[in-house]
Write a protein that holds these residues in place. Structure first.
Motif, PDB file in Angstrom:
ATOM      1  N   ASN A 167       0.852  -1.193   0.000  1.00 47.49           N
ATOM      2  CA  ASN A 167       0.000   0.000   0.000  1.00 47.49           C
ATOM      3  C   ASN A 167       0.886   1.242   0.000  1.00 47.49           C
ATOM      4  O   ASN A 167       1.782   1.373   0.835  1.00 47.49           O
ATOM      5  CB  ASN A 167      -0.907   0.025   1.235  1.00 47.49           C
ATOM      6  N   THR A 192       0.705   5.522  -0.052  1.00 43.18           N
ATOM      7  CA  THR A 192      -0.104   6.727   0.083  1.00 43.18           C
ATOM      8  C   THR A 192       0.710   7.921  -0.392  1.00 43.18           C
ATOM      9  O   THR A 192       1.816   8.162   0.107  1.00 43.18           O
ATOM     10  CB  THR A 192      -0.538   6.935   1.550  1.00 43.18           C
ATOM     11  N   ASN A 199      -6.666   2.055 -11.753  1.00 41.30           N
ATOM     12  CA  ASN A 199      -7.630   3.142 -11.970  1.00 41.30           C
ATOM     13  C   ASN A 199      -6.904   4.316 -12.609  1.00 41.30           C
ATOM     14  O   ASN A 199      -6.187   5.060 -11.932  1.00 41.30           O
ATOM     15  CB  ASN A 199      -8.265   3.548 -10.634  1.00 41.30           C
ATOM     16  N   VAL A 217      -7.301   7.914 -11.105  1.00 42.80           N
ATOM     17  CA  VAL A 217      -6.575   8.193  -9.858  1.00 42.80           C
ATOM     18  C   VAL A 217      -5.072   8.140 -10.077  1.00 42.80           C
ATOM     19  O   VAL A 217      -4.333   9.010  -9.601  1.00 42.80           O
ATOM     20  CB  VAL A 217      -6.997   7.195  -8.756  1.00 42.80           C
ATOM     21  N   SER A 218      -4.605   7.129 -10.788  1.00 43.13           N
ATOM     22  CA  SER A 218      -3.155   6.963 -11.002  1.00 43.13           C
ATOM     23  C   SER A 218      -2.905   6.587 -12.455  1.00 43.13           C
ATOM     24  O   SER A 218      -3.087   5.437 -12.852  1.00 43.13           O
ATOM     25  CB  SER A 218      -2.602   5.872 -10.076  1.00 43.13           C
ATOM     26  N   GLY A 234      -8.289   9.585  -4.540  1.00 45.90           N
ATOM     27  CA  GLY A 234      -9.002   8.312  -4.625  1.00 45.90           C
ATOM     28  C   GLY A 234      -8.076   7.145  -4.369  1.00 45.90           C
ATOM     29  O   GLY A 234      -6.943   7.309  -3.901  1.00 45.90           O
ATOM     30  N   VAL A 235      -8.569   5.961  -4.686  1.00 49.15           N
ATOM     31  CA  VAL A 235      -7.808   4.725  -4.483  1.00 49.15           C
ATOM     32  C   VAL A 235      -7.704   3.993  -5.817  1.00 49.15           C
ATOM     33  O   VAL A 235      -8.700   3.826  -6.528  1.00 49.15           O
ATOM     34  CB  VAL A 235      -8.484   3.811  -3.437  1.00 49.15           C
ATOM     35  N   SER A 236      -6.504   3.588  -6.166  1.00 48.75           N
ATOM     36  CA  SER A 236      -6.253   2.821  -7.381  1.00 48.75           C
ATOM     37  C   SER A 236      -5.741   1.443  -6.969  1.00 48.75           C
ATOM     38  O   SER A 236      -4.673   1.319  -6.370  1.00 48.75           O
ATOM     39  CB  SER A 236      -5.227   3.528  -8.267  1.00 48.75           C
ATOM     40  N   GLN A 237      -6.538   0.429  -7.276  1.00 47.45           N
ATOM     41  CA  GLN A 237      -6.153  -0.948  -6.958  1.00 47.45           C
ATOM     42  C   GLN A 237      -5.407  -1.553  -8.132  1.00 47.45           C
ATOM     43  O   GLN A 237      -5.935  -1.598  -9.246  1.00 47.45           O
ATOM     44  CB  GLN A 237      -7.391  -1.787  -6.629  1.00 47.45           C
ATOM     45  N   GLN A 277      -1.848  -1.249  -3.866  1.00 46.05           N
ATOM     46  CA  GLN A 277      -2.862  -0.191  -3.823  1.00 46.05           C
ATOM     47  C   GLN A 277      -2.186   1.163  -3.711  1.00 46.05           C
ATOM     48  O   GLN A 277      -1.225   1.321  -2.963  1.00 46.05           O
ATOM     49  CB  GLN A 277      -3.788  -0.421  -2.626  1.00 46.05           C
ATOM     50  N   THR A 306      -3.112   5.021  -2.766  1.00 40.46           N
ATOM     51  CA  THR A 306      -4.085   5.956  -2.191  1.00 40.46           C
ATOM     52  C   THR A 306      -3.568   7.366  -2.420  1.00 40.46           C
ATOM     53  O   THR A 306      -2.465   7.705  -1.983  1.00 40.46           O
ATOM     54  CB  THR A 306      -4.288   5.708  -0.691  1.00 40.46           C
TER      55      THR A 306
END
Length: 203
Positions: free
Chosen positions: A44, A46, A77, A80-81, A138-141, A165, A167
């Protein structure tokens, strides 16, 4: 008769012990791992809008297996990214066909080796570097799909897969706002400069 019973009982115990030992050995045999940054677990990150974040894709846990080929899509995503770059590790000369291709919302990765003997392959190796731009909050998985990994004989391998992930936060809310005291000092400075300018103004 008693001797036959004892022999049968002993044989059963030997078979049971062998079965349990085989089960323990199979459980202890770890699967090959596909993970980000060789973390061998989920990752993860951030970051703030405008930052870049890089990941490396690794195979590890190959002490008893060799990777003769692989193919997958890595989704993310894009809002987001967005992807900045996706580069394969050109040092992996055991793969005769190898490509990492970035699309809008996923990355297509595939490789095939025609080498007869892959016993010299490293037990863990990095095969691609990915760089993303944090575009929006947002969050990009980052998750794998259509995943196929095979050994040197083109037989499918069972592997452990770990996703990542990203964030993305907006840090503009953390910009300090001048306090009333700061504004007062600023205004006094401006008035002082104005008075000084009037004082040196020629008559």
């Amino acid at each position: 008769m008693l001797i036959k019973t004892n022999i049968a009982h002993t044989l059963k115990r030997i078979v049971l012990a062998a079965t349990l030992l085989l089960g323990v050995n199979q459980t202890a045999s770890a699967l090959p791992i596909l993970s980000f940054n060789n973390a061998q677990s989920s990752v993860n990150e951030t970051v703030n809008i405008g930052d870049t974040v890089s990941f490396e894709l690794w195979f590890s846990g190959l002490e008893t297996d060799d990777v003769g080929g692989f193919e997958f899509l890595l989704g993310f995503n894009n809002i987001v990214s967005s992807i900045n770059s996706a580069v394969g590790n050109i040092a992996l000369d055991e793969f005769d066909i190898f490509d990492v291709f970035a699309n809008v919302n996923d990355i297509d990765v595939y490789a095939v080796s025609f080498v007869d003997d892959l016993s010299a392959q490293a037990d863990e190796f990095m095969f691609a570097t990915l760089t993303f731009m944090a575009s929006n909050v947002g969050v990009s998985q980052l998750s794998f799909s259509n995943l196929i990994v095979s050994d040197a004989n083109a037989i499918a391998l069972d592997i452990s897969v770990f996703d990542a992930q990203i964030t993305v936060l907006d840090d503009t809310s953390n910009v300090p706002v001048p306090t009333p005291a700061s504004w007062g000092v600023f205004l006094l400075g401006v008035l002082g400069l104005a008075c000084r300018y009037k004082g040196v103004k020629p008559s």
